[in-house]
Design a protein around this motif. Structure first.
Motif, PDB file in Angstrom:
ATOM      1  N   MET A 450       0.844  -1.151  -0.068  1.00  0.00           N
ATOM      2  CA  MET A 450       0.057  -0.006   0.117  1.00  0.00           C
ATOM      3  C   MET A 450       0.904   1.394  -0.025  1.00  0.00           C
ATOM      4  SD  MET A 450      -3.070  -0.763  -0.409  1.00  0.00           S
ATOM      5  CE  MET A 450      -3.723   0.901   0.068  1.00  0.00           C
ATOM      6  N   GLU A 451       2.143   1.071   0.525  1.00  0.00           N
ATOM      7  CA  GLU A 451       2.934   2.408   0.704  1.00  0.00           C
ATOM      8  C   GLU A 451       3.312   2.649  -0.581  1.00  0.00           C
ATOM      9  OE1 GLU A 451       7.565   2.131   1.807  1.00  0.00           O
ATOM     10  OE2 GLU A 451       6.078   2.772   3.587  1.00  0.00           O
ATOM     11  N   GLU A 452       3.442   1.659  -1.633  1.00  0.00           N
ATOM     12  CA  GLU A 452       3.786   2.063  -3.325  1.00  0.00           C
ATOM     13  C   GLU A 452       2.709   2.411  -3.828  1.00  0.00           C
ATOM     14  OE1 GLU A 452       5.482  -1.690  -4.640  1.00  0.00           O
ATOM     15  OE2 GLU A 452       7.298  -1.681  -3.165  1.00  0.00           O
ATOM     16  N   GLY A 458      -2.708  10.277  -0.134  1.00  0.00           N
ATOM     17  CA  GLY A 458      -3.106   9.087   0.685  1.00  0.00           C
ATOM     18  C   GLY A 458      -4.079   8.226   0.103  1.00  0.00           C
ATOM     19  N   GLY A 459      -4.622   8.715  -1.107  1.00  0.00           N
ATOM     20  CA  GLY A 459      -5.386   7.996  -2.229  1.00  0.00           C
ATOM     21  C   GLY A 459      -4.481   7.165  -3.146  1.00  0.00           C
ATOM     22  N   LEU A 460      -5.397   6.128  -3.858  1.00  0.00           N
ATOM     23  CA  LEU A 460      -4.648   5.484  -5.027  1.00  0.00           C
ATOM     24  C   LEU A 460      -4.138   6.385  -5.970  1.00  0.00           C
ATOM     25  CD1 LEU A 460      -7.115   2.413  -4.775  1.00  0.00           C
ATOM     26  CD2 LEU A 460      -4.956   2.463  -3.539  1.00  0.00           C
ATOM     27  N   HIS A 468      -4.419  -3.148  -8.205  1.00  0.00           N
ATOM     28  CA  HIS A 468      -3.486  -4.048  -7.073  1.00  0.00           C
ATOM     29  C   HIS A 468      -4.142  -4.198  -5.792  1.00  0.00           C
ATOM     30  CE1 HIS A 468      -0.415  -4.068 -10.317  1.00  0.00           C
ATOM     31  NE2 HIS A 468       0.247  -4.923  -9.821  1.00  0.00           N
ATOM     32  N   CYS A 469      -4.652  -2.785  -5.345  1.00  0.00           N
ATOM     33  CA  CYS A 469      -5.235  -2.530  -3.943  1.00  0.00           C
ATOM     34  C   CYS A 469      -6.550  -3.550  -3.929  1.00  0.00           C
ATOM     35  CB  CYS A 469      -5.838  -1.203  -3.994  1.00  0.00           C
ATOM     36  SG  CYS A 469      -6.859  -0.868  -2.430  1.00  0.00           S
ATOM     37  N   VAL A 470      -7.385  -3.669  -4.832  1.00  0.00           N
ATOM     38  CA  VAL A 470      -8.174  -4.741  -4.767  1.00  0.00           C
ATOM     39  C   VAL A 470      -7.932  -6.016  -4.442  1.00  0.00           C
ATOM     40  CG1 VAL A 470     -10.460  -5.677  -5.809  1.00  0.00           C
ATOM     41  CG2 VAL A 470      -9.993  -3.295  -6.174  1.00  0.00           C
ATOM     42  N   GLU A 497      -9.064   2.800   4.316  1.00  0.00           N
ATOM     43  CA  GLU A 497      -8.492   4.296   4.508  1.00  0.00           C
ATOM     44  C   GLU A 497      -7.967   4.665   3.026  1.00  0.00           C
ATOM     45  OE1 GLU A 497      -8.052   7.754   6.317  1.00  0.00           O
ATOM     46  OE2 GLU A 497      -8.873   5.912   7.010  1.00  0.00           O
ATOM     47  N   ALA A 498      -7.110   4.125   2.329  1.00  0.00           N
ATOM     48  CA  ALA A 498      -6.605   4.329   0.838  1.00  0.00           C
ATOM     49  C   ALA A 498      -7.894   4.603  -0.152  1.00  0.00           C
ATOM     50  CB  ALA A 498      -5.720   3.520   0.395  1.00  0.00           C
ATOM     51  N   ILE A 499      -8.943   3.692  -0.157  1.00  0.00           N
ATOM     52  CA  ILE A 499      -9.731   3.905  -1.012  1.00  0.00           C
ATOM     53  C   ILE A 499     -10.929   4.919  -0.633  1.00  0.00           C
ATOM     54  CG2 ILE A 499     -12.151   2.591  -1.584  1.00  0.00           C
ATOM     55  CD1 ILE A 499     -10.802  -0.046  -1.533  1.00  0.00           C
TER      56      ILE A 499
END
Length: 860
Positions: A450-452, A458-460, A468-470, A497-499
């Motif tokens: 998630m850092e990448e 803070g969002g995607l 990749h997040c999903v 949180e990122a979403i």
């Protein structure tokens, strides 16, 4: 005679043990000791059992580990292995009895077609695990690249897939791997090569082996280090399990590392279990070597050289971090790093019967390992030890402590990430996590990935980051040693949180169409749905807020996806509908608001039964339809759950505040007893309607914080209930007249008028937790929603009075309060958008809300 389990275990060790055997001069029992101990003993040196470092055989009362014949057999195997090593013979000659003769088989492995679970039973998939896609077979094929299950890295269940046998998303379970061969690759040892052309994105094979839990993995890693192995075949499956393909695995164990690989690993959910698949990242021609990026922690003690010859290669597996760590070992040349002389691997087939036998044996050993011990440890019963034994134990303890400190210092010196950290938004979940001490947290694969994927806000950051997040949702449900699914709330919080911070409409649309709804449904089911705990309910509230945010731009699209997303147990719409009766009150209200505002009444189905009984008297919380005051209206009835506006006395008591209006026991006209004598303490001249009536015989009715905050400040007296409603203050008694208060007490003529008492603090929480500003800058704030709810509640409270011209005795004012509050809030948002986001004065907001409530009351 069949060998004992102890002898079989010693013969199967790789390499074969070199321990020697000595005889106790007291009991004449043979004991196994390290070779170095036996070499120090002369012919005339006495040796006793209590000198043995193995606590299992440290007294003369302990039985001998092996029989005399078994000891001779083991010693013959040791001698044969030493002779073979001296003559330079290959220890792996393919003889099936090589291990029984004691020769160390260093490059022998057993081929398996699936993962082996020796510490637990494989998970049995439930109906909630069977995600059903919306594909339809076309031209004899189905479930292509646009299949929802493919987008979230989950294989279709053959019992529920709408495409049936035409489904193309069951490659791992069907074993549809590509043809490969194993060949030498020079300094890298052996490698895996494609025996046919492989297209970009195609499935190559599954990485199989023994699935080890954390403790077993650490023990296995220490054993391999003691054996001096130069090749490691570990691959992390989840935060709690690792696959070891060293002895038992498939051809995937020969995949070599490359800094510019042509394949990648993907972690798929296959029938309830997490599996690792190898997929091509580009077109691969026949005869080309298959490579991946290890991205691993250093399994061995010192870093390993990289011979991929890629342009971005720094010479070490693990990148710059590994190169920095290599300086501590003074490794300059690479003469001793090559693997050109590795012996040829010898493969043994491991069929399903042998796999089941090994799994049963491993689970039995795990059960014995964790079974409670009935016999105390001998070391605790031993009151005396020889001085030389005490010194040896202390020396070993200090050596172990020294090695652990050295490893900790090396980890601190080489720690840190070479990836640019993102700026964490204030008050976010990630900020709370980053505030923890370094010793209290362990970074997982989800955290590092998630850092990448996140941008500076803070969002995607992109569409690739969205996909990749999903796919990371599958890694948030690790399995413990007993096979029970756990929940990594920290990883889930980071993803959600990122979403939620992703505000780009195109990326939000990519999220909705990219399978995030399937992830939300599984997340709600795993978290417990309406019976979730407080920590898990917070994550479900986060999901509902994300859906509300997505509704702003793609309402119809989101509603369609919610209705289409389903498992064998039901749809996502039903899962959200079940949250309307959640045990967590904020989650329950949020789910109901989501229904009233976005979905519509009746779409989610009838209201389900509450999973548990309500407490005897549940006070209203903030944003409920009531003031939350414990002294007046604003309490839920214990029996019906409706808003009690006549008082807060318990049902069945003599001061029953929930009794019918105007009854003898009600708080309506006539006080507590409608038949009381005129002007008595119990008549209308005394306590009237439970409030501050025309006499002075009772203290004034306590007001809720809502009524104090919302009523006009020009009123000189607190609002009084008259005939069940709000009326003007009663006429005060003449200042110079004497009167009887019903108790025979004469008061002084010049006694001043008693001022209303200051209401006492109640245990319930008011709707408004802070004073209202002069104007609202942003109507999307929580304070604005609370204020609108309060305005509506006050007007509805007037409508509850039977004397009100708009009063409807058949109306459910609790439900109408919620509906009108949501409608008024939506109108205010529209008003704010039309006014180009200008500030909204509180007085104008209140006028519009009151007008809306009255219009809605007339229409109904």
């Amino acid at each position: 005679m069949a060998p004992s389990d102890a002898l079989t275990r010693l013969l199967e060790e790789t390499p074969l043990t070199t321990d020697a055997w000595v005889q106790c001069d007291s009991c004449e029992t043979w004991r196994r000791v390290p070779r170095v101990v036996a070499d120090r003993l002369g012919e005339n040196t006495a040796w006793f059992c209590h000198q043995n470092l193995d606590q299992k055989f440290s007294t003369c009362d302990d039985a001998q580990e092996l029989s005399d014949d078994e000891i001779d057999r083991l010693m013959r195997a040791q001698a044969h292995a030493a002779t073979s090593a001296a003559n330079g013979e290959d220890a792996c000659d393919g003889d099936s009895n090589a291990r029984a003769r004691g020769r160390a088989v260093t490059n022998e492995w057993y081929r398996t077609t699936r993962n082996i679970f020796a510490h637990r039973a494989p998970r049995t998939p439930s109906e909630d695990d069977a995600m059903i896609c919306a594909c339809a077979p076309e031209s004899g094929a189905g479930c292509g690249s646009d299949c929802l299950n493919r987008l979230v890295l989950s294989e279709c269940d053959p019992a529920h897939c709408p495409c049936g046998s035409a489904c193309g998303n069951q490659r791992m379970s069907r074993g549809e791997s590509r043809a490969t061969t194993v060949r030498r690759t020079g300094k890298k040892g052996h490698g895996l090569f494609a025996a046919e052309r492989v297209g970009a994105g195609e499935f190559v094979l599954e990485y199989c082996g023994e699935v080890l839990h954390e403790e077993a993995y650490k023990e296995r890693k220490r054993r391999y280090q003691d054996e001096g192995r130069s090749h490691y075949y570990f691959m992390t499956l989840s935060s709690s399990e690792t696959i070891d393909a060293t002895i038992r695995g498939n051809e995937g164990r020969f995949l070599n590392h490359s800094c510019a690989p042509n394949c990648e690993t993907q972690k798929w959910m296959v029938r309830g279990e997490l599996c690792i698949g190898i997929f091509a990242t580009r077109d691969i021609e026949e005869g080309e070597e298959l490579t991946i990026d290890y991205k691993f922690e250093r399994f061995g003690e010192k870093p390993s050289r990289c011979y991929c010859m890629a342009g971005a290669c720094c010479g070490w597996i693990g990148g710059a971090k590994a190169a920095e760590a290599a300086k501590a070992y003074n490794v300059d040349g690479d003469d001793d790093e090559g693997h050109e002389d590795d012996p040829e691997p010898i493969m043994r087939e491991l069929d399903e019967a042998l796999i089941a036998q090994e799994e049963a044996k491993g689970r039995e050993q795990m059960a014995d390992k964790y079974a409670p011990k009935k016999v105390a440890v001998k070391a605790e019963n031993k009151s005396w030890r020889p001085p030389e034994e005490v010194r040896e134990i202390e020396r070993q303890r200090k050596a172990t402590e020294r090695d652990e400190n050295r490893a900790a210092r090396a980890a601190r010196s080489s720690g840190g990430s070479n990836v640019r950290r993102v700026k964490i938004p204030a008050g976010s979940y990630a900020q709370k996590w980053s505030a923890m001490s370094a010793g209290a947290k362990k970074r997982t694969e989800v955290d590092l990935t998630m850092e990448e994927l996140q941008s500076t806000t803070g969002g995607l950051r992109s569409k690739d980051a969205v996909s990749h997040c999903v796919q990371l949702f599958n890694l948030c449900y690790p399995v413990d040693a007993d096979g029970v699914t756990q929940i990594n709330t920290r990883d889930l919080g980071l993803i959600l949180e990122a979403i939620s911070l992703t505000k780009n409409p195109s990326l939000q649309q990519e999220l909705v169409g990219g399978g995030v709804m399937s992830c939300f449904q599984k997340c709600i089911n795993v978290l417990g749905g309406p019976t979730a705990s407080a920590a898990h309910a917070a994550l479900q509230r986060k999901i509902l807020k994300i859906l509300m945010d997505l509704m702003l731009h793609f309402k119809e699209f989101v509603i369609t996806r919610i209705g289409e997303t389903r498992t064998a147990a039901g749809t996502l719409m039903q899962a959200i509908g079940d949250l309307r009766v959640a045990n967590d009150t904020p989650l329950m209200k949020l789910a109901r608001d989501f229904e009233y505002k976005y979905i519509g009444t009746g779409v989610m189905g009838p209201m389900p039964e509450r999973p548990r009984a309500q407490p005897p008297q549940q006070q209203l919380r903030r944003n409920d339809s009531g003031s939350g005051s414990g002294a007046g209206w604003g309490m839920r009835s214990p029996s019906t759950g409706s808003l009690n506006r006549y008082g807060s006395s318990p049902a069945g008591s003599m001061f029953n505040g929930s009794a019918p209006p105007r009854s003898a026991m009600s708080g309506g006209r006539g006080g507590f007893n409608g038949s009381a004598p005129p002007r008595s303490a119990m008549s209308s001249g005394g306590i009237r309607g439970g409030g501050y009536g025309g006499g002075y015989g009772a203290p004034p009715q306590q007001q809720s914080s809502l009524s104090q905050a919302m009523r006009p400040q020009s009123q000189a007296y607190p609002p009084q209930q008259r005939d069940g409603g709000w009326g003007p203050p009663p006429a005060a008694a003449p200042p110079h007249s004497s009167y009887d208060d019903g108790r025979g007490i004469k008061r002084a003529r010049d006694e001043p008028l008693r001022q209303p008492q200051r209401p006492r603090a109640t245990a319930s929480k008011p709707l408004l937790t802070q004073p209202l500003p002069a104007q609202f800058e942003d109507p999307r704030s929580e304070l604005f929603a609370d204020a609108v709810t309060a305005f509506v509640t006050m007007e509805v409270e007037d409508l509850r009075a039977p004397s009100h011209p708009l009063h409807d005795p058949r109306a459910n004012y609790d439900r109408l309060t919620q509906r009108w509050a949501l409608e008024a809030l939506e109108n205010e948002h529209a008003q704010w958008n039309q006014s180009d986001a200008r500030p909204l004065p509180v007085s104008q907001v209140r006028e519009r809300v009151v007008s809306h409530v009255r219009s809605a009351a007339r229409a109904s």
